[in-house]
Structures are given as C-alpha cells and as structure tokens.
Scaffold this active site. Structure first.
Site, PDB file in Angstrom:
ATOM      1  CG  ASP A 132       0.616   1.537   1.914  1.00 27.13           C
ATOM      2  OD1 ASP A 132       0.278   2.687   2.261  1.00 27.13           O
ATOM      3  OD2 ASP A 132       0.078   0.924   0.982  1.00 27.13           O
ATOM      4  CB  SER A 163      -1.195  -2.925  -7.317  1.00 25.78           C
ATOM      5  OG  SER A 163      -1.431  -2.513  -6.006  1.00 25.78           O
ATOM      6  NE  ARG A 174      -2.008   0.725   3.326  1.00 20.24           N
ATOM      7  CZ  ARG A 174      -2.899   0.055   2.605  1.00 20.24           C
ATOM      8  NH1 ARG A 174      -4.096  -0.201   3.098  1.00 20.24           N
ATOM      9  NH2 ARG A 174      -2.616  -0.378   1.410  1.00 20.24           N
ATOM     10  CG  ASP A 193       2.209  -8.574  -2.187  1.00 15.42           C
ATOM     11  OD1 ASP A 193       2.850  -9.404  -2.861  1.00 15.42           O
ATOM     12  OD2 ASP A 193       2.072  -7.386  -2.514  1.00 15.42           O
TER      13      ASP A 193
END
Ligand code: ARG
Length: 397
Positions: free
Chosen positions: A124, A173, A95, A15
């Site tokens: 996220d 993932s 994050r 990504d």
C-alpha cells in the site's frame, strides 16, 4: 518551525490513529486533517472511523467514493479479468482512488503534504506514494519512517487517550471494500497454520452452505455487468447483492502465497463472492464472443494489466494503452451468462450473445451446411513441417 497543515488518509485503526499526535509531536505540523474514503467498507467501520476522526483530528472529512470505485476501478478490472496470482485485487484497486480523494482535500485545504499509515513491508505504501508524489505533494509515512512496532503503538495510543480496540484472540489485519476482504498477519503468517471459520465474515463454509443450488443470470453490455436475473441494476448494488447471494453459498474464498511488490512472499486469505461470480461470468462470455487470436493475446494483456493494477501504477502509460486495447475488445462483449451457485462453487450453465462467433449450424455433427470434404485438403498440409523433419531423420539412419 511550524509546518502548517497535513492531511492524513485515515481508517480509524491503530496505525492511522497514532499518526495524528505523531504528526504534531514528531513532525511539527500544527493541524492534522483526517480523511476517510468510503469504498464499500461496512457501514459500522465508516461510522466508527468518522467518529474517531472528528474526535482526534482538527478537522475531518468522510468522502463517499463508492460509485467512482465501481465505475472507474472495478468495471475496468472486470473487463481485464483482473486477477493477480488468483486475487481479484480489492485493496489494490481502491488505494489509488483513496489517494486521489485525499489529494483533492489537501489541495482544497492548502496542505503541501499527505500522511498515511502504511508500513514499509506491504504494497500500500507504493500505491499511495505514487499518486501523492504525482500530485506534487510530499509524503509522510510515520509507521515506515519511525520503524514502529505494534506494542509501542498500543502504549503510545493509551498515553494519548486514543481508544484502542485490541482484539485479543484475533491477531490479524483486515482490509475490506466491496470487491474483496483480505485477512493477513498474526497467526496466518505461519503458512502451515490452518485458519478456522472465525477469519471469514462474508462467506459461509462451503460444506455448511445451502443444500439447494441457486441459478442466476447476469447480463453484460460492453464487458460491464448491467442486470441480474433480467432486472437492470446499478454496479454497486449488484456487487453488494452478489456478495450476499454467493457468500451464502460459500463462494469466493482463497488462501494464497502472494508475491508482494518488494519481492516478499506473504500468506493472504481472501473472500470475494461477487468478484468470483462476475469474473467467471465475464470470462465465459468472452469465450463465445472474441476470436481465438484475441483471447490468446488478451490473456497476456490481462496479466500485465493486473500486475500494473496490483502495483498501483495506474498513471503508467502502458496501463492506459492496455486499457485502450481492452476497451476495443469489449465493444462486442454483450450478452448473458447463466450460473449455478452451490456449495463453494460457481458453475456456468449456459451463455448467449448477439455478437457470438459461434454457429451451431457450422459446428454441428448433424448439419451438412459446411461440406466436410473441404477439410481433406487442409489435412494434407496439417503438421507438414514436423512430418518432413521425421522423414529426413529416418532417411539419414
Ligand atoms: N495483499 C493485498 C494487497 O496488497 C491485501 C493487503 C491488505 N491489507 C491488510 N491489512 N489486510 O492488495
């Protein structure tokens, strides 16, 4: 019109890698700077991401934020017994810090926008956006904005000579840092699917774990772990060590249906041996130090703190107010806890604290320093309102 420089929060994955050419071709930026933030991912992951950033971007930074992650994000989570629906929130806690580090690079490089590779379905995106916007910068999220699919991304990556490591047979993932490793997506999206051992990396299957239990002692000062088995140890080292130790005993796995920020329910698998051990020990120490009223009220505070942390709302005023309350309670959370690690379970064996609100002399059935007769008067009043009501109803009949 050229748009100048953009800074990309980079992981080295598909990504974020395809974002590099997309930001130039589709968005018109001239320069893309990649930033990898080390929050305790495996060394191999950091070095791969660094090499890829250097290869694909115009400029690259790798920032070591491990100490900061532990001191400013994980320690507060321990003090708050941080858990969202049973998840110790490794990704959620990291994050905002990653976003803050990327913001610093953007300011230094004179960029006015930051890009990230989050989809429009997960949490996220919100955790990044709130920090980036709070710093007065624009957000660019190509995967979310262009509604891209994985197949399209793989084709686009190949056309742009981006090395893709498509792991056939492992279609899920992964996100990891020292506090937790999460595995989601692919086959795991079927909540009836029984995942096998291949999804785990940090933990041994409990039934195959060592046949011998191991006893450890963790000492806390002001709610923060400071030593292991009597030896002073720095927070990051302690977490690494406990991940190995408790991981070997199969501790810290869970499989949850989690309520995401958007309201979507998602199936999540996690492993977090150190977090499980430290949270168990901390909560236990609180039980001997804090008052009954403090414990009951702090449970509500801890839940709210965890919800805000999960949502990445660390600049919400309530989050700061809750931290102030939690820190006040933690002034007395000093002492140590003995724990046994064995076949997937961590069990408290004993605890002690110089601040304990516990007196074996007062509570003991063998001591007479508290006169039992004092309880007789209390007992006359005990449950009085319910007793009165019962009498009234009996009389009416
Ligand atoms: N559900 C977790 C969270 O929102 C973990 C997400 C991690 N992402 C991943 N690609 N595995 O914090």
């Amino acid at each position: 019109m050229s748009k100048g420089t953009i800074v990309l929060a980079y992981s080295g994955g598909l990504d974020t890698s395809i974002c590099i050419p997309l930001l130039k071709e589709r968005y018109g930026y001239d320069r893309v700077i990649t930033v990898v933030v080390n929050v305790g991912q495996r060394d191999e992951e950091i070095s791969n991401a660094t090499a890829k950033g250097k290869l694909l971007a115009d400029k690259h930074y790798t920032i070591d934020a491990r100490e900061k992650f532990v001191k400013n994000h994980i320690f507060p989570a321990i003090k708050a017994n941080g858990s969202y629906e049973g998840y110790p929130m490794g990704t959620s806690l990291a994050r905002p810090l990653i976003a803050q580090e990327v913001v610093k690079v953007a300011k230094k490089e004179g960029a006015t926008a930051i890009a990230h590779g989050c989809t429009g379905k997960g949490n996220d995106q919100f955790r990044f956006d709130v920090i980036i916007r709070g710093a007065g910068l624009d957000v660019v999220a190509p995967i979310r904005e262009l509604n891209l699919t994985r197949d399209w991304e793989i084709k686009y990556a190949k056309e742009h000579k981006i090395p893709v490591t498509v792991k056939s047979g492992k279609p899920w993932s992964i996100d990891e840092n020292c506090w937790s490793r999460s595995i989601e997506g692919g086959k795991l999206e079927d909540p009836t699917y029984h995942p096998n051992e291949e999804i785990y990396l940090w933990t041994t299957a409990p039934k195959q774990a060592l046949n011998k239990p191991e006893v450890i002692t963790i000492q806390f000062i002001k709610g923060v772990p400071v030593s292991l088995n009597g030896k002073k140890i720095d927070g990051y080292q302690l977490i690494q060590k406990l991940n190995m130790l408790a991981g070997k005993h199969g501790i810290g796995r869970n499989d949850l249906i989690e309520d995401r920020v958007l309201g979507l329910k998602a199936r999540e698998n996690y492993e977090h041996p150190a977090a499980t051990v430290l949270l168990t020990a901390h909560r236990d120490l609180e039980s001997i130090v804090l008052s009954r009223q403090e414990i009951a009220f702090k449970r509500i505070v801890d839940d709210k703190w965890s919800e805000l942390a999960y949502m990445g709302l660390i600049s919400e005023p309530l989050y700061m107010a809750l931290n102030a309350f939690i820190d006040k309670t933690q002034e007395r959370v000093n002492g140590s806890v003995d724990l046994e690690l064995f076949k997937g379970t961590v069990r408290v064996l004993g605890r002690k604290s110089p601040n304990a609100l516990y007196s074996s002399d007062l509570v003991s059935f063998d001591s007479s320093s508290l006169d039992q007769c004092h309880a007789i008067g209390v007992s006359y009043y005990y449950g009085i309102q319910g007793r009165m009501l019962n009498q009234f109803t009996k009389k009416k009949k």
